[in-house]
Structure formats: structure tokens, C-alpha cells
Design a protein around this motif. Structure first.
Motif, PDB file in Angstrom:
ATOM      1  N   THR A 154       0.756  -1.189  -0.047  1.00 51.42           N
ATOM      2  CA  THR A 154       0.134   0.109  -0.142  1.00 51.42           C
ATOM      3  C   THR A 154       1.083   1.084  -0.044  1.00 51.42           C
ATOM      4  O   THR A 154       1.789   1.240   0.765  1.00 51.42           O
ATOM      5  N   VAL A 155       0.777   2.019  -1.129  1.00 49.14           N
ATOM      6  CA  VAL A 155       1.427   3.402  -1.111  1.00 49.14           C
ATOM      7  C   VAL A 155       0.397   4.578  -0.432  1.00 49.14           C
ATOM      8  O   VAL A 155      -0.582   4.571  -1.214  1.00 49.14           O
ATOM      9  N   GLU A 156       0.910   4.923   0.720  1.00 44.17           N
ATOM     10  CA  GLU A 156      -0.112   5.877   1.294  1.00 44.17           C
ATOM     11  C   GLU A 156       0.627   7.380   1.160  1.00 44.17           C
ATOM     12  O   GLU A 156       1.750   7.523   1.411  1.00 44.17           O
ATOM     13  N   HIS A 157      -0.383   8.370   0.817  1.00 44.15           N
ATOM     14  CA  HIS A 157       0.126   9.816   0.851  1.00 44.15           C
ATOM     15  C   HIS A 157       1.151  10.083  -0.112  1.00 44.15           C
ATOM     16  O   HIS A 157       2.027  10.690   0.204  1.00 44.15           O
ATOM     17  N   LEU A 158       1.028   9.629  -1.483  1.00 43.11           N
ATOM     18  CA  LEU A 158       1.928   9.955  -2.333  1.00 43.11           C
ATOM     19  C   LEU A 158       2.226  11.421  -2.939  1.00 43.11           C
ATOM     20  O   LEU A 158       1.275  11.970  -2.994  1.00 43.11           O
ATOM     21  N   LEU A 162       8.429  18.481  -6.103  1.00 47.76           N
ATOM     22  CA  LEU A 162       8.196  19.407  -7.342  1.00 47.76           C
ATOM     23  C   LEU A 162       6.890  19.674  -7.609  1.00 47.76           C
ATOM     24  O   LEU A 162       6.496  20.853  -8.158  1.00 47.76           O
ATOM     25  N   VAL A 163       5.857  18.973  -6.659  1.00 42.90           N
ATOM     26  CA  VAL A 163       4.443  19.492  -6.879  1.00 42.90           C
ATOM     27  C   VAL A 163       4.043  19.854  -5.277  1.00 42.90           C
ATOM     28  O   VAL A 163       3.310  18.925  -4.765  1.00 42.90           O
ATOM     29  N   PRO A 164       4.253  20.854  -4.780  1.00 39.63           N
ATOM     30  CA  PRO A 164       4.442  20.976  -3.329  1.00 39.63           C
ATOM     31  C   PRO A 164       2.769  21.307  -2.830  1.00 39.63           C
ATOM     32  O   PRO A 164       2.538  21.164  -1.825  1.00 39.63           O
ATOM     33  N   GLN A 165       1.870  21.433  -3.793  1.00 40.22           N
ATOM     34  CA  GLN A 165       0.815  22.011  -3.290  1.00 40.22           C
ATOM     35  C   GLN A 165      -0.213  20.866  -2.553  1.00 40.22           C
ATOM     36  O   GLN A 165      -1.111  21.239  -1.795  1.00 40.22           O
ATOM     37  N   ARG A 166       0.077  19.619  -3.191  1.00 44.12           N
ATOM     38  CA  ARG A 166      -0.937  18.705  -2.691  1.00 44.12           C
ATOM     39  C   ARG A 166      -0.440  17.475  -2.709  1.00 44.12           C
ATOM     40  O   ARG A 166       0.493  16.975  -3.184  1.00 44.12           O
ATOM     41  N   GLU A 167      -1.014  16.169  -1.869  1.00 43.23           N
ATOM     42  CA  GLU A 167      -0.522  14.823  -2.204  1.00 43.23           C
ATOM     43  C   GLU A 167      -1.647  14.283  -3.294  1.00 43.23           C
ATOM     44  O   GLU A 167      -2.600  14.780  -3.673  1.00 43.23           O
ATOM     45  N   PHE A 168      -0.829  13.454  -3.956  1.00 44.14           N
ATOM     46  CA  PHE A 168      -1.631  12.713  -5.052  1.00 44.14           C
ATOM     47  C   PHE A 168      -2.752  11.696  -4.695  1.00 44.14           C
ATOM     48  O   PHE A 168      -3.670  11.494  -5.278  1.00 44.14           O
ATOM     49  N   GLY A 169      -2.442  10.972  -3.659  1.00 43.96           N
ATOM     50  CA  GLY A 169      -3.421  10.092  -3.235  1.00 43.96           C
ATOM     51  C   GLY A 169      -2.706   8.750  -2.639  1.00 43.96           C
ATOM     52  O   GLY A 169      -1.456   8.697  -2.434  1.00 43.96           O
ATOM     53  N   SER A 170      -3.507   7.454  -2.521  1.00 45.74           N
ATOM     54  CA  SER A 170      -2.973   6.338  -1.813  1.00 45.74           C
ATOM     55  C   SER A 170      -3.327   5.063  -2.716  1.00 45.74           C
ATOM     56  O   SER A 170      -4.523   5.507  -3.331  1.00 45.74           O
ATOM     57  N   TYR A 171      -2.354   4.176  -2.910  1.00 47.27           N
ATOM     58  CA  TYR A 171      -2.861   3.220  -3.896  1.00 47.27           C
ATOM     59  C   TYR A 171      -2.357   1.786  -3.206  1.00 47.27           C
ATOM     60  O   TYR A 171      -1.585   1.604  -2.419  1.00 47.27           O
ATOM     61  N   ARG A 172      -2.898   0.663  -4.036  1.00 46.27           N
ATOM     62  CA  ARG A 172      -2.506  -0.568  -3.464  1.00 46.27           C
ATOM     63  C   ARG A 172      -2.064  -1.307  -4.556  1.00 46.27           C
ATOM     64  O   ARG A 172      -2.662  -1.554  -5.797  1.00 46.27           O
ATOM     65  N   SER A 219      -8.942  16.490 -10.753  1.00 43.17           N
ATOM     66  CA  SER A 219      -9.245  17.843 -10.605  1.00 43.17           C
ATOM     67  C   SER A 219      -7.885  18.599 -11.191  1.00 43.17           C
ATOM     68  O   SER A 219      -6.753  17.745 -11.446  1.00 43.17           O
ATOM     69  N   GLN A 220      -7.629  19.772 -11.443  1.00 41.11           N
ATOM     70  CA  GLN A 220      -6.294  20.558 -11.789  1.00 41.11           C
ATOM     71  C   GLN A 220      -5.417  20.273 -10.709  1.00 41.11           C
ATOM     72  O   GLN A 220      -5.769  20.398  -9.438  1.00 41.11           O
ATOM     73  N   ILE A 221      -4.137  19.833 -11.073  1.00 43.64           N
ATOM     74  CA  ILE A 221      -3.090  19.665 -10.048  1.00 43.64           C
ATOM     75  C   ILE A 221      -1.754  20.359 -10.999  1.00 43.64           C
ATOM     76  O   ILE A 221      -1.200  20.061 -11.554  1.00 43.64           O
ATOM     77  N   PRO A 222      -1.588  21.621 -10.345  1.00 45.83           N
ATOM     78  CA  PRO A 222      -0.643  22.617 -10.571  1.00 45.83           C
ATOM     79  C   PRO A 222       0.751  21.786 -10.619  1.00 45.83           C
ATOM     80  O   PRO A 222       1.178  21.210  -9.739  1.00 45.83           O
ATOM     81  N   GLY A 223       1.415  22.095 -11.685  1.00 52.84           N
ATOM     82  CA  GLY A 223       2.770  21.662 -11.567  1.00 52.84           C
ATOM     83  C   GLY A 223       2.918  20.191 -12.478  1.00 52.84           C
ATOM     84  O   GLY A 223       3.736  19.550 -12.972  1.00 52.84           O
ATOM     85  N   LEU A 224       1.626  19.415 -12.168  1.00 52.50           N
ATOM     86  CA  LEU A 224       1.584  17.932 -12.842  1.00 52.50           C
ATOM     87  C   LEU A 224       0.992  17.948 -14.149  1.00 52.50           C
ATOM     88  O   LEU A 224       1.016  17.037 -14.949  1.00 52.50           O
ATOM     89  N   SER A 225      -0.067  18.850 -14.269  1.00 55.16           N
ATOM     90  CA  SER A 225      -0.797  18.755 -15.543  1.00 55.16           C
ATOM     91  C   SER A 225       0.018  19.075 -16.837  1.00 55.16           C
ATOM     92  O   SER A 225      -0.233  18.190 -17.878  1.00 55.16           O
ATOM     93  N   PRO A 226       1.038  19.747 -16.691  1.00 50.33           N
ATOM     94  CA  PRO A 226       1.900  19.849 -18.070  1.00 50.33           C
ATOM     95  C   PRO A 226       2.685  18.420 -18.377  1.00 50.33           C
ATOM     96  O   PRO A 226       2.885  18.142 -19.314  1.00 50.33           O
TER      97      PRO A 226
END
Length: 242
Positions: A154-158, A162-172, A219-226
């Protein structure tokens, strides 16, 4: 003429056995570092090879576990096995496993580990520049080169700085081996703004990890969308093949 009474070969064998046993019992904890890869470091080791502890375990100079202890379980000798109970911590998360050595090889049983993603991802040249971080929870009934791999990660709080605004999520991630070294993997999203789904294959012997991953931002993820926009599109998602 005086005759010297020499000990019999049986007596010499017993003496040698006692000496060897005493030597093995008193093996220092640092003895185990002879068998570890250079990337793995143990600091402030105390005790013996059989029962001891280390304040820090690092990979590539980065901390992955603290307060690690190992205790030999002598009752396992009845089954012709050498078994150690290993315990550790990562911040407030606990880790444990059983290290088993037998005639057929070495295996890890009852694995439940809490590990940081950062130093492990940095070992891969393509991931090092991305600076991914997360908490990994690894669980497996048994890990052995004699049997197919079956494990869950389980990958928690990825996140990435380089994209400091938010976490991407958690995955299994689920791994299921077909042979001792090869098998398949699947990934699913537990929660997060970046959905991930995919599958592929792995080959431990050749250090290969292949697959197809579809990333779908909620949703929009600044820094990752490009970066996502540079990937092939599939419906609302973006496809990463490796």
C-alpha cells in the motif's frame, strides 16, 4: 622412559566443538554486516549476531527503519531451522517479520513492514529525478526464492516536492508470482486526486518491471498537468507505458 598421555581424537573433537560453539555464540552483531549489500547500513549496533539491536537502518544513506532488534528463537532448532524475530519502527509505525534460515535457503515470514518510498524510488534512475515520497506498507505471508511471490504493497500519501501544493493519493499494489522470479502486478486507487489503474509483469531475476498505467486527475493539479499532457490520452486519463 616416560610416556606422555595424549588426548584421544574424540577428546580433541569435543574440545574443538566446544570452542567453535563458544565462538559462534559470542559472534558480535557487526558480523551480519559482512553479508549485507553496500547500499544497506546499520548504525550503533549492540549485542550479538543472535540477539541484538541497531538504532538505525539506512538504504543509500537514507533512514528506512529505527530501533531495529533481532532475537533468536531457539525452539525452531527442533525443526532444523534458524529463526530470528525482527522488529523495527518508522516514526510511529511498527514493522515486524521472521527471518528463517534452513538447508533450502533463506525466507521471510509474517512480513509486515512500514517503509519510506523515497530511498527505494531513488535507486531507480528514471524515478530518482521525480523525488517521489510516500509511506509503504508491505505485507506478505512468506517471501522466498523457492516459491512464487505473493505480496501486497500500500502506497500511502504519495507526493513529490516538485508539486508541493498537494498529495496525489494512496494506492494498492498486488504482486502474484507465476514462478519463483516472474509474475504479474496490478495497481488500484484507494483514494486521492490522481486516480491510477494498471497492470504489468515483473522479473526479479532480471530486475525488470513492465506495464501500462493509466493516470486520471480528478481536478487540476498545478505542476503536474503539463507532465500529464505530454503522455498519450485515453478517455479522461493519460497512459504511461514502461
Amino acid at each position: 622412559m616416560k610416556w606422555r598421555l595424549l588426548p584421544s581424537w574424540r577428546t580433541l573433537l569435543i574440545i574443538a566443538g566446544i570452542f567453535l560453539f563458544a565462538l559462534i555464540v559470542r559472534l558480535p552483531a557487526s558480523f551480519m554486516t559482512l553479508f549485507l549489500p553496500q547500499e544497506i547500513q546499520l548504525r550503533d549496533m549492540q549485542g550479538s549476531f543472535w540477539n541484538g539491536q541497531a538504532s538505525v537502518v539506512g538504504v543509500g544513506g537514507v533512514l528506512v527503519q529505527e530501533q531495529v532488534s533481532w532475537n533468536f528463537l531457539p525452539q525452531a532448532l527442533l525443526d532444523a531451522r534458524l529463526v530470528w524475530a525482527v522488529r523495527g519502527r518508522l516514526a510511529d509505525q511498527t514493522s515486524k517479520l521472521e527471518l528463517v534460515a534452513r538447508a533450502g535457503g533463506v525466507e521471510l515470514n509474517e512480513v509486515s513492514l512500514a517503509l519510506p518510498l523515497e530511498p527505494l524510488a531513488a535507486l531507480h534512475p528514471d524515478l530518482k529525478s521525480v523525488q517521489l515520497g510516500a509511506l509503504l506498507r508491505v505485507t506478505a505471508k512468506s517471501l522466498s526464492m523457492r516459491s512464487p511471490l505473493v505480496a501486497s504493497v500500500t502506497v500511502e500519501h504519495l507526493f513529490t516536492p516538485l508539486v508541493p501544493q498537494r498529495e496525489f493519493g494512496s494506492y494498492r499494489l498486488n504482486f502474484k508470482g507465476e514462478t519463483e522470479s516472474r509474475g504479474g502486478w496490478q495497481i488500484a486507487t484507494v483514494a486521492g486526486v490522481l486516480r491510477a489503474a494498471g497492470q504489468g509483469t515483473f522479473d526479479i531475476g532480471q530486475l525488470k518491471f513492465n506495464g501500462r498505467l493509466t493516470l486520471t486527475p480528478q481536478s487540476q493539479i498545478p505542476g503536474l498537468s503539463p507532465l500529464l499532457a505530454s503522455l498519450p490520452k485515453s478517455g479522461e486519463g493519460f497512459v504511461l507505458t514502461f
